[in-house]
Design a protein around this motif. Structure first.
Motif, PDB file in Angstrom:
ATOM      1  N   CYS A  43       0.828  -1.206   0.000  1.00  0.00           N
ATOM      2  CA  CYS A  43       0.000   0.000   0.000  1.00  0.00           C
ATOM      3  C   CYS A  43       0.862   1.256   0.000  1.00  0.00           C
ATOM      4  O   CYS A  43       1.992   1.256   0.479  1.00  0.00           O
ATOM      5  N   VAL A  44       0.302   2.329  -0.520  1.00  0.00           N
ATOM      6  CA  VAL A  44       0.953   3.634  -0.549  1.00  0.00           C
ATOM      7  C   VAL A  44      -0.043   4.664  -0.019  1.00  0.00           C
ATOM      8  O   VAL A  44      -1.226   4.622  -0.376  1.00  0.00           O
ATOM      9  N   PHE A  45       0.449   5.583   0.845  1.00  0.00           N
ATOM     10  CA  PHE A  45      -0.447   6.640   1.309  1.00  0.00           C
ATOM     11  C   PHE A  45      -1.007   7.388   0.111  1.00  0.00           C
ATOM     12  O   PHE A  45      -0.291   7.740  -0.821  1.00  0.00           O
ATOM     13  N   ALA A  53      -6.235   7.404   3.861  1.00  0.00           N
ATOM     14  CA  ALA A  53      -6.421   6.360   2.845  1.00  0.00           C
ATOM     15  C   ALA A  53      -5.103   5.898   2.244  1.00  0.00           C
ATOM     16  O   ALA A  53      -4.191   6.698   2.004  1.00  0.00           O
ATOM     17  N   PHE A  54      -5.043   4.602   2.002  1.00  0.00           N
ATOM     18  CA  PHE A  54      -3.958   3.981   1.264  1.00  0.00           C
ATOM     19  C   PHE A  54      -4.518   3.415  -0.037  1.00  0.00           C
ATOM     20  O   PHE A  54      -5.645   2.918  -0.076  1.00  0.00           O
ATOM     21  N   VAL A  55      -3.717   3.466  -1.089  1.00  0.00           N
ATOM     22  CA  VAL A  55      -4.025   2.750  -2.322  1.00  0.00           C
ATOM     23  C   VAL A  55      -3.358   1.382  -2.253  1.00  0.00           C
ATOM     24  O   VAL A  55      -2.179   1.276  -1.914  1.00  0.00           O
ATOM     25  N   VAL A  56      -4.134   0.341  -2.559  1.00  0.00           N
ATOM     26  CA  VAL A  56      -3.582  -1.012  -2.639  1.00  0.00           C
ATOM     27  C   VAL A  56      -3.025  -1.196  -4.048  1.00  0.00           C
ATOM     28  O   VAL A  56      -3.757  -1.039  -5.041  1.00  0.00           O
ATOM     29  N   ASP A  57      -1.749  -1.517  -4.138  1.00  0.00           N
ATOM     30  CA  ASP A  57      -1.055  -1.511  -5.423  1.00  0.00           C
ATOM     31  C   ASP A  57      -1.650  -2.516  -6.410  1.00  0.00           C
ATOM     32  O   ASP A  57      -2.035  -2.161  -7.526  1.00  0.00           O
ATOM     33  N   ARG A  58      -1.761  -3.767  -6.003  1.00  0.00           N
ATOM     34  CA  ARG A  58      -2.324  -4.804  -6.875  1.00  0.00           C
ATOM     35  C   ARG A  58      -3.394  -5.557  -6.081  1.00  0.00           C
ATOM     36  O   ARG A  58      -3.147  -6.663  -5.580  1.00  0.00           O
ATOM     37  N   PRO A  59      -4.571  -4.977  -5.963  1.00  0.00           N
ATOM     38  CA  PRO A  59      -5.588  -5.562  -5.089  1.00  0.00           C
ATOM     39  C   PRO A  59      -6.134  -6.878  -5.637  1.00  0.00           C
ATOM     40  O   PRO A  59      -6.318  -7.057  -6.841  1.00  0.00           O
ATOM     41  N   SER A  60      -6.342  -7.796  -4.713  1.00  0.00           N
ATOM     42  CA  SER A  60      -6.965  -9.078  -5.033  1.00  0.00           C
ATOM     43  C   SER A  60      -7.709  -9.539  -3.788  1.00  0.00           C
ATOM     44  O   SER A  60      -7.350  -9.147  -2.673  1.00  0.00           O
ATOM     45  N   PRO A  61      -8.736 -10.360  -3.929  1.00  0.00           N
ATOM     46  CA  PRO A  61      -9.454 -10.836  -2.741  1.00  0.00           C
ATOM     47  C   PRO A  61      -8.556 -11.505  -1.701  1.00  0.00           C
ATOM     48  O   PRO A  61      -8.696 -11.220  -0.502  1.00  0.00           O
ATOM     49  N   PRO A  62      -7.583 -12.360  -2.082  1.00  0.00           N
ATOM     50  CA  PRO A  62      -6.717 -12.955  -1.046  1.00  0.00           C
ATOM     51  C   PRO A  62      -5.896 -11.901  -0.290  1.00  0.00           C
ATOM     52  O   PRO A  62      -5.758 -11.980   0.943  1.00  0.00           O
ATOM     53  N   LEU A  63      -5.348 -10.916  -0.994  1.00  0.00           N
ATOM     54  CA  LEU A  63      -4.562  -9.880  -0.324  1.00  0.00           C
ATOM     55  C   LEU A  63      -5.450  -9.042   0.584  1.00  0.00           C
ATOM     56  O   LEU A  63      -5.067  -8.745   1.731  1.00  0.00           O
ATOM     57  N   LEU A  64      -6.629  -8.666   0.116  1.00  0.00           N
ATOM     58  CA  LEU A  64      -7.528  -7.870   0.949  1.00  0.00           C
ATOM     59  C   LEU A  64      -7.943  -8.644   2.192  1.00  0.00           C
ATOM     60  O   LEU A  64      -8.054  -8.069   3.275  1.00  0.00           O
ATOM     61  N   ALA A  65      -8.139  -9.947   2.053  1.00  0.00           N
ATOM     62  CA  ALA A  65      -8.500 -10.759   3.218  1.00  0.00           C
ATOM     63  C   ALA A  65      -7.384 -10.735   4.256  1.00  0.00           C
ATOM     64  O   ALA A  65      -7.639 -10.624   5.465  1.00  0.00           O
ATOM     65  N   ARG A  66      -6.140 -10.819   3.818  1.00  0.00           N
ATOM     66  CA  ARG A  66      -5.004 -10.764   4.751  1.00  0.00           C
ATOM     67  C   ARG A  66      -4.907  -9.390   5.410  1.00  0.00           C
ATOM     68  O   ARG A  66      -4.652  -9.292   6.611  1.00  0.00           O
ATOM     69  N   LEU A  67      -5.093  -8.327   4.617  1.00  0.00           N
ATOM     70  CA  LEU A  67      -5.021  -6.978   5.176  1.00  0.00           C
ATOM     71  C   LEU A  67      -6.128  -6.743   6.201  1.00  0.00           C
ATOM     72  O   LEU A  67      -5.882  -6.199   7.282  1.00  0.00           O
ATOM     73  N   ARG A  80      -8.634   7.881  13.437  1.00  0.00           N
ATOM     74  CA  ARG A  80      -9.693   6.967  13.874  1.00  0.00           C
ATOM     75  C   ARG A  80     -10.373   6.218  12.738  1.00  0.00           C
ATOM     76  O   ARG A  80     -11.085   5.247  12.993  1.00  0.00           O
ATOM     77  N   ARG A  81     -10.168   6.666  11.489  1.00  0.00           N
ATOM     78  CA  ARG A  81     -10.766   5.954  10.364  1.00  0.00           C
ATOM     79  C   ARG A  81      -9.733   5.820   9.246  1.00  0.00           C
ATOM     80  O   ARG A  81      -8.922   6.717   9.019  1.00  0.00           O
ATOM     81  N   PHE A  82      -9.812   4.680   8.547  1.00  0.00           N
ATOM     82  CA  PHE A  82      -8.907   4.399   7.441  1.00  0.00           C
ATOM     83  C   PHE A  82      -9.688   3.872   6.252  1.00  0.00           C
ATOM     84  O   PHE A  82     -10.783   3.320   6.400  1.00  0.00           O
ATOM     85  N   GLU A  83      -9.069   4.026   5.081  1.00  0.00           N
ATOM     86  CA  GLU A  83      -9.661   3.501   3.852  1.00  0.00           C
ATOM     87  C   GLU A  83      -8.598   2.769   3.058  1.00  0.00           C
ATOM     88  O   GLU A  83      -7.443   3.221   2.987  1.00  0.00           O
ATOM     89  N   LEU A  84      -8.980   1.640   2.494  1.00  0.00           N
ATOM     90  CA  LEU A  84      -8.166   0.989   1.475  1.00  0.00           C
ATOM     91  C   LEU A  84      -8.852   1.250   0.140  1.00  0.00           C
ATOM     92  O   LEU A  84     -10.018   0.914  -0.047  1.00  0.00           O
ATOM     93  N   HIS A  85      -8.122   1.874  -0.767  1.00  0.00           N
ATOM     94  CA  HIS A  85      -8.676   2.279  -2.054  1.00  0.00           C
ATOM     95  C   HIS A  85      -8.116   1.354  -3.125  1.00  0.00           C
ATOM     96  O   HIS A  85      -6.890   1.213  -3.253  1.00  0.00           O
ATOM     97  N   CYS A  86      -9.009   0.716  -3.887  1.00  0.00           N
ATOM     98  CA  CYS A  86      -8.597  -0.302  -4.842  1.00  0.00           C
ATOM     99  C   CYS A  86      -9.171   0.011  -6.218  1.00  0.00           C
ATOM    100  O   CYS A  86     -10.368   0.305  -6.345  1.00  0.00           O
ATOM    101  N   ALA A  87      -8.343  -0.080  -7.229  1.00  0.00           N
ATOM    102  CA  ALA A  87      -8.841   0.074  -8.594  1.00  0.00           C
ATOM    103  C   ALA A  87      -9.675  -1.153  -8.958  1.00  0.00           C
ATOM    104  O   ALA A  87      -9.349  -2.284  -8.587  1.00  0.00           O
ATOM    105  N   GLY A  88     -10.778  -0.924  -9.676  1.00  0.00           N
ATOM    106  CA  GLY A  88     -11.592  -2.030 -10.151  1.00  0.00           C
ATOM    107  C   GLY A  88     -12.794  -2.320  -9.275  1.00  0.00           C
ATOM    108  O   GLY A  88     -13.030  -1.673  -8.254  1.00  0.00           O
ATOM    109  N   ASP A  89     -13.539  -3.320  -9.688  1.00  0.00           N
ATOM    110  CA  ASP A  89     -14.771  -3.726  -9.015  1.00  0.00           C
ATOM    111  C   ASP A  89     -14.498  -4.969  -8.171  1.00  0.00           C
ATOM    112  O   ASP A  89     -14.351  -6.070  -8.700  1.00  0.00           O
ATOM    113  N   LEU A  90     -14.398  -4.772  -6.839  1.00  0.00           N
ATOM    114  CA  LEU A  90     -14.113  -5.872  -5.924  1.00  0.00           C
ATOM    115  C   LEU A  90     -15.285  -6.108  -4.982  1.00  0.00           C
ATOM    116  O   LEU A  90     -15.124  -6.510  -3.833  1.00  0.00           O
ATOM    117  N   ARG A  91     -16.493  -5.866  -5.481  1.00  0.00           N
ATOM    118  CA  ARG A  91     -17.682  -6.109  -4.666  1.00  0.00           C
ATOM    119  C   ARG A  91     -17.825  -7.569  -4.275  1.00  0.00           C
ATOM    120  O   ARG A  91     -18.445  -7.886  -3.259  1.00  0.00           O
TER     121      ARG A  91
END
Length: 254
Positions: A55-57, A157-171, A214-225
């Motif tokens: 992730c990158v700020f 907020a951080f941008v997740v560089d290469r977001p995927s469901p397995p990586l998001l689950a770990r984060l 007190r609040r954070f966001e992970l921002h991911c390119a694409g549709d990860l619904r």
């Protein structure tokens, strides 16, 4: 609280101070170590290492209430903040509607980014501004007062560089177990990002884990619904955290 507009002003004095705070916070966070942003997370733990590796700020966020959308954007431009073209907000519109009992279809929230000169030399859209104009049919002064007092939409907020469901689950697991953060769900905005839009994941600090952020966001390119729909939200703990967040003497929606 200085929540009312002065004659000829696009924003209240309170909103101007909150905007200045967000700008200062973004400049500071842009060069800060991940471990300091996630405090009280353990510096050598997986929450910190996964975030540093993947992730990158990206930005700090604030919700403001201009007299009109046009007047608010003009003010930002005159200050040299170069706001990006606005897009409709999807997630914050939904959250505001739920919090204040509004009709989501009439909750007029817009999203822009402000480009800042950062200490590392970058010019980056490092402040995310949600704009809920006061001439909107669903605007009420009590909403502005509540949101300004508590900053429910403020986040880092951080941008997740290469977001995927397995990586998001770990984060999500690491942030919950090591950083005192509760997973409060997220959403997809088809108006922001590339052709598939973008997906955001929100976290709130667990009650009893004090920290300035007190609040954070992970921002991911694409549709990860697909990930969001499968990941169970910490519903009751999140509600408790927000109830504890509220300042004494204010009767706010549950």
């Amino acid at each position: 609280m200085d929540s009312e507009l002065s004659v000829g002003s696009a924003f209240s004095g309170t909103d101007l101070r909150r905007l200045d705070d967000a700008i200062h916070d973004a400049r500071s966070a842009s060069t800060a170590a991940v471990s300091s942003l996630l405090e009280p997370a353990v510096a050598e733990g997986e929450a910190t290492s996964l975030t540093e590796q993947n992730c990158v700020f990206d930005h700090c966020a604030v919700l403001l209430f201009p007299l009109t959308l046009t007047a608010g954007l003009r003010h930002l431009e005159q200050r040299g903040l170069a706001p990006l073209p606005t897009v409709p907000s999807t997630v914050v519109r939904r959250r505001l509607s739920e919090r204040h009992g509004l009709d989501p279809a009439r909750c007029d929230v817009h999203l822009t980014r402000l480009r800042l000169e950062l200490p590392d030399g970058r010019r980056h859209p490092a402040v995310e501004v949600f704009l809920f104009p006061r001439d909107s049919s669903t605007f009420d002064r009590s909403i502005a007062a509540s949101e300004a007092a508590h900053g429910f939409e403020d986040h880092t907020a951080f941008v997740v560089d290469r977001p995927s469901p397995p990586l998001l689950a770990r984060l999500v697991t690491a942030w919950r177990s090591e950083a005192g953060l509760l997973w409060e769900g997220g959403g997809h905005n088809p108006h922001e990002g590339g052709p598939e839009g973008s997906t955001v994941l929100y976290f709130v600090r667990e009650h009893g884990q004090p920290s300035r952020r007190r609040r954070f966001e992970l921002h991911c390119a694409g549709d990860l619904r697909s990930f969001i729909d499968r990941a169970p939200v910490d519903t009751e703990a999140v509600r408790h955290a927000y109830r504890a967040w509220r300042r004494p003497g204010r009767d706010l929606p549950a």
